[in-house]
Every structure is written in C-alpha cells, then in structure tokens.
Design a protein around this motif. Structure first.
Motif, PDB file in Angstrom:
ATOM      1  N   ILE A   3       0.854  -1.181   0.000  1.00  0.00           N
ATOM      2  CA  ILE A   3       0.000   0.000   0.000  1.00  0.00           C
ATOM      3  C   ILE A   3       0.894   1.236   0.000  1.00  0.00           C
ATOM      4  O   ILE A   3       1.857   1.320   0.775  1.00  0.00           O
ATOM      5  CB  ILE A   3      -0.897   0.029   1.249  1.00  0.00           C
ATOM      6  CG1 ILE A   3      -1.843  -1.183   1.258  1.00  0.00           C
ATOM      7  CG2 ILE A   3      -1.680   1.326   1.322  1.00  0.00           C
ATOM      8  CD1 ILE A   3      -2.897  -1.153   0.185  1.00  0.00           C
ATOM      9  N   THR A   4       0.586   2.203  -0.860  1.00  0.00           N
ATOM     10  CA  THR A   4       1.401   3.411  -0.964  1.00  0.00           C
ATOM     11  C   THR A   4       0.524   4.650  -0.782  1.00  0.00           C
ATOM     12  O   THR A   4      -0.510   4.778  -1.439  1.00  0.00           O
ATOM     13  CB  THR A   4       2.108   3.488  -2.332  1.00  0.00           C
ATOM     14  OG1 THR A   4       2.918   2.326  -2.512  1.00  0.00           O
ATOM     15  CG2 THR A   4       2.990   4.729  -2.409  1.00  0.00           C
ATOM     16  N   PHE A   5       0.943   5.509   0.129  1.00  0.00           N
ATOM     17  CA  PHE A   5       0.297   6.808   0.312  1.00  0.00           C
ATOM     18  C   PHE A   5       1.270   7.894  -0.134  1.00  0.00           C
ATOM     19  O   PHE A   5       2.474   7.813   0.162  1.00  0.00           O
ATOM     20  CB  PHE A   5      -0.051   7.060   1.779  1.00  0.00           C
ATOM     21  CG  PHE A   5      -1.052   6.104   2.365  1.00  0.00           C
ATOM     22  CD1 PHE A   5      -2.405   6.245   2.090  1.00  0.00           C
ATOM     23  CD2 PHE A   5      -0.654   5.070   3.191  1.00  0.00           C
ATOM     24  CE1 PHE A   5      -3.330   5.377   2.631  1.00  0.00           C
ATOM     25  CE2 PHE A   5      -1.569   4.201   3.740  1.00  0.00           C
ATOM     26  CZ  PHE A   5      -2.914   4.348   3.461  1.00  0.00           C
ATOM     27  N   ARG A   6       0.756   8.890  -0.816  1.00  0.00           N
ATOM     28  CA  ARG A   6       1.558  10.069  -1.129  1.00  0.00           C
ATOM     29  C   ARG A   6       1.015  11.217  -0.293  1.00  0.00           C
ATOM     30  O   ARG A   6      -0.123  11.646  -0.463  1.00  0.00           O
ATOM     31  CB  ARG A   6       1.498  10.431  -2.615  1.00  0.00           C
ATOM     32  CG  ARG A   6       2.423  11.587  -2.994  1.00  0.00           C
ATOM     33  CD  ARG A   6       2.336  11.889  -4.485  1.00  0.00           C
ATOM     34  NE  ARG A   6       3.285  12.924  -4.872  1.00  0.00           N
ATOM     35  CZ  ARG A   6       3.064  14.228  -4.745  1.00  0.00           C
ATOM     36  NH1 ARG A   6       1.914  14.660  -4.234  1.00  0.00           N
ATOM     37  NH2 ARG A   6       3.981  15.102  -5.116  1.00  0.00           N
ATOM     38  N   GLY A 170      10.711  15.094  14.433  1.00  0.00           N
ATOM     39  CA  GLY A 170       9.893  15.303  13.249  1.00  0.00           C
ATOM     40  C   GLY A 170       9.152  14.048  12.822  1.00  0.00           C
ATOM     41  O   GLY A 170       9.273  12.972  13.428  1.00  0.00           O
ATOM     42  N   LEU A 171       8.387  14.182  11.749  1.00  0.00           N
ATOM     43  CA  LEU A 171       7.535  13.096  11.286  1.00  0.00           C
ATOM     44  C   LEU A 171       8.345  11.875  10.863  1.00  0.00           C
ATOM     45  O   LEU A 171       7.924  10.740  11.060  1.00  0.00           O
ATOM     46  CB  LEU A 171       6.666  13.573  10.123  1.00  0.00           C
ATOM     47  CG  LEU A 171       5.655  12.567   9.586  1.00  0.00           C
ATOM     48  CD1 LEU A 171       4.627  12.215  10.658  1.00  0.00           C
ATOM     49  CD2 LEU A 171       4.961  13.108   8.343  1.00  0.00           C
ATOM     50  N   ALA A 172       9.514  12.088  10.306  1.00  0.00           N
ATOM     51  CA  ALA A 172      10.335  10.954   9.872  1.00  0.00           C
ATOM     52  C   ALA A 172      10.675  10.049  11.049  1.00  0.00           C
ATOM     53  O   ALA A 172      10.652   8.816  10.929  1.00  0.00           O
ATOM     54  CB  ALA A 172      11.613  11.457   9.209  1.00  0.00           C
ATOM     55  N   HIS A 186      10.025  10.742   2.090  1.00  0.00           N
ATOM     56  CA  HIS A 186       9.244  11.890   1.651  1.00  0.00           C
ATOM     57  C   HIS A 186       9.195  12.000   0.118  1.00  0.00           C
ATOM     58  O   HIS A 186      10.223  11.937  -0.544  1.00  0.00           O
ATOM     59  CB  HIS A 186       9.866  13.176   2.213  1.00  0.00           C
ATOM     60  CG  HIS A 186       9.097  14.411   1.845  1.00  0.00           C
ATOM     61  ND1 HIS A 186       7.918  14.742   2.462  1.00  0.00           N
ATOM     62  CD2 HIS A 186       9.331  15.373   0.915  1.00  0.00           C
ATOM     63  CE1 HIS A 186       7.462  15.863   1.950  1.00  0.00           C
ATOM     64  NE2 HIS A 186       8.300  16.267   1.001  1.00  0.00           N
ATOM     65  N   PRO A 187       7.985  12.108  -0.464  1.00  0.00           N
ATOM     66  CA  PRO A 187       6.659  12.276   0.151  1.00  0.00           C
ATOM     67  C   PRO A 187       5.841  10.988   0.209  1.00  0.00           C
ATOM     68  O   PRO A 187       4.621  11.032   0.283  1.00  0.00           O
ATOM     69  CB  PRO A 187       6.000  13.270  -0.790  1.00  0.00           C
ATOM     70  CG  PRO A 187       6.507  12.837  -2.140  1.00  0.00           C
ATOM     71  CD  PRO A 187       7.922  12.348  -1.929  1.00  0.00           C
TER      72      PRO A 187
END
Length: 321
Positions: A3-6, A170-172, A186-187
């Motif tokens: 599954i891939t989200f951008r 951070g988010l990473a 990212h992204p």
C-alpha cells in the motif's frame, strides 16, 4: 505490491483512538491464535461472555487476512470518539453501500457462488447491518468496556510518546518507529502488506494505535474513508499484568498507598485507570496524586477530556527497584 500513500501535507497526520475499531480488532484476534500471546489473561477473563455471544455473522466479514467492509470502520470524527457515536455511524450506513461492501468481502472469500448464510447477508443489507451493529454493541459491552480504562491508557500513552518523538525528531522519526512494515521516504509512505493500492492523501492521515492489532498493521485505503494506519501500541506486553508491589524502601519513605501509585505509573495514566489498576477508590487516588504532584514526583496534563498523570524523572528514579 504494498500500500502506498503520497502525503501532500505530512503535517496533516493526526492520531486518533477508536473504541469501535478496538472492539473489531479484538474480535478478529479470536480467530488468530498466534496473535493471542499477550492477551491470554483477557481471554481467560472474557471466556464466559464469549460462550454466550454468537459472533458468527461478525466473524464472517472481519477476517484478518481479507477485505473487511469499510462501513464497519467509520473514520475517526475526533481524536477520541465515543463508542456510541461510532456505532451510530455504522447503523446509518446506506443499504447500497452495505450490500456492495458485504458482497465484495464475501465474494473475495467464497467466489461468485456464496453459501446461503453469506448470500443472506448480501440480499438483506439493512437486516445484516443491524445484526452486525447489535453484535458489535454486545461485544463492546461484554468484552471491551469493562477493561477500556486500562486499554485506553495504553493507547494514550503511545500517543504521548509519539507526539514527544514528533517534537524532537519530526515526522520521519515517528514513522520510522511506527511498525517494521511502515516505511517513509518523503513524500511517500509505504505499508508493506500483502495487498496493493495507492492513494494521494490531501485531507490528512489518521494514525491509530491499537492494543489488539499486534503484531500486524492495518490500513484503510478506499474512499470516502479517511486513510488510516492502525499499528500496535507500545506497552501492550504489560497491559494485563497485575500490579507489582513497590520497593520496600519507597513504601517506608512515602507510605504504602503513595508508593503503590507511583510504582504503577509506568506510563501516562488517568485517575480512573490507576484506581482500577491499584484497586483503590478514585477519591483516594486523587488525594494521594495531589501530594505526589506537590512533591515533584508526578505531573498532570490534559489529553482531550481526560487528565493524565506521569512520573517526573525524580519519581521514576525513586520508583525504580
């Protein structure tokens, strides 16, 4: 393929707690013995209730390894929704959507020719929706709600940890620590599970800790639902453990009750959950937490509607064996 989200806007990621989704995850756990290790004390406690519940229709459509109808998993409308509010959304699902999603789910399992019980669910979507909602309500009442303060504290503790991690790295840093099957570059956010799909995330991504999802990771991908990743919460190994006695020296210093409370605060916890964990009245816990807070051993902060109590570094040092 995974599954891939951008993520158009990574800052739109947010956390949520869903008692309905926890109930569904707990039901799915019942058919997966290899996932039950941490939850044996809970399974023993709910065995009498399980013997009285007919979970057959719900188990038909919530298999862990296949598509589950999305109408049973409404997107989180708030950081923490109430079970009754979430169940009302399920009960309001339109007949056409219920029929289409039940058909997709059951035909994925059985092929075009459905066995009569499965065909009956597809042919009578309103009846099926109400039956599934009633079964979910019974599961919540008998299997989850009595233990919800304890479960909820684990979920809130996970969110507290990850929001602290977000502030520091951070988010990473958050996504790298979420689950071994979740990868962030990212992204693009990739969830490595045995299915495929892609979605641009414009309006936000929900991150949902779960006590019952271990060791897997779940995904809601299809529109119109909010894209969601459900992952195992930190701290589930100790979720059902009975409290241990505090160090004797700590009890002599603080008194037995305050020492017990301080030792039990291994993660951010509400007054009600701490009272249940330690078998003290709420009023007693509140009174002694005030003293511990004034002594600099505990801090208290608000998360949504709840107050969360956490040991300070000094409190942790004193409570360590």
């Amino acid at each position: 393929m995974p599954i891939t989200f951008r993520l158009t806007d990574p800052a739109s990621c947010r956390w949520a707690i869903s008692p309905l989704r926890e109930t569904l995850s707990a039901v799915r756990l019942l058919t997966q013995p290899h996932r039950q290790g941490y939850h044996q004390p809970w399974l023993r406690a709910v065995a009498p209730a399980l013997a009285e519940l007919d979970l057959t229709p719900l188990l038909q459509v919530t298999r862990y390894t296949s598509y589950n109808p999305d109408f049973l998993f409404p997107p989180p409308a708030a950081p923490e929704a109430g079970f009754a509010d979430e169940l009302a959304v399920v009960r309001g699902a339109p007949a056409a959507r219920v029929r289409a999603e039940l058909s997709r789910c059951l035909r994925q399992q059985h092929g075009r020719r459905l066995p009569p019980p499965a065909q009956a669910l597809v042919d009578h979507p309103i009846r099926a929706r109400n039956l599934l909602a009633d079964t979910l309500a019974a599961c919540w009442d008998r299997l989850i709600e009595p233990w919800w303060p304890r479960v909820r504290d684990v979920l809130a503790g996970d969110i507290a940890y990850r929001t602290h991690l977000l502030a520091e790295g951070g988010l990473a840093a958050v996504l790298a620590d979420l689950h071994p099957r979740v990868h962030w570059q990212h992204p693009t956010l990739v969830v490595d599970i045995p299915t495929t799909g892609y979605r641009d995330v414009e309006a936000g991504l929900a991150l949902m800790p779960s006590a019952f999802e271990w060791p897997g990771v779940g995904v809601i991908l299809d529109r119109p639902s909010l894209p969601t990743i459900e992952y195992p919460a930190r701290g589930i190994a100790a979720l059902w453990e009975p409290r241990s006695d505090p160090p004797a020296a700590l009890a002599r210093l603080l008194g037995a009750t305050r020492a017990t409370l301080l030792a039990a605060l291994t993660e951010p916890t509400s007054t009600t959950a701490l009272a249940r964990r330690c078998a003290f009245p709420n009023s007693t816990v509140s009174e002694h937490l005030t003293v511990l807070r004034e002594a600099g051993l505990v801090t208290t902060h608000r998360t949504g509607r709840y107050l969360r109590h956490t040991r300070t570094p000094l409190g942790t040092q004193l409570a360590s064996p």
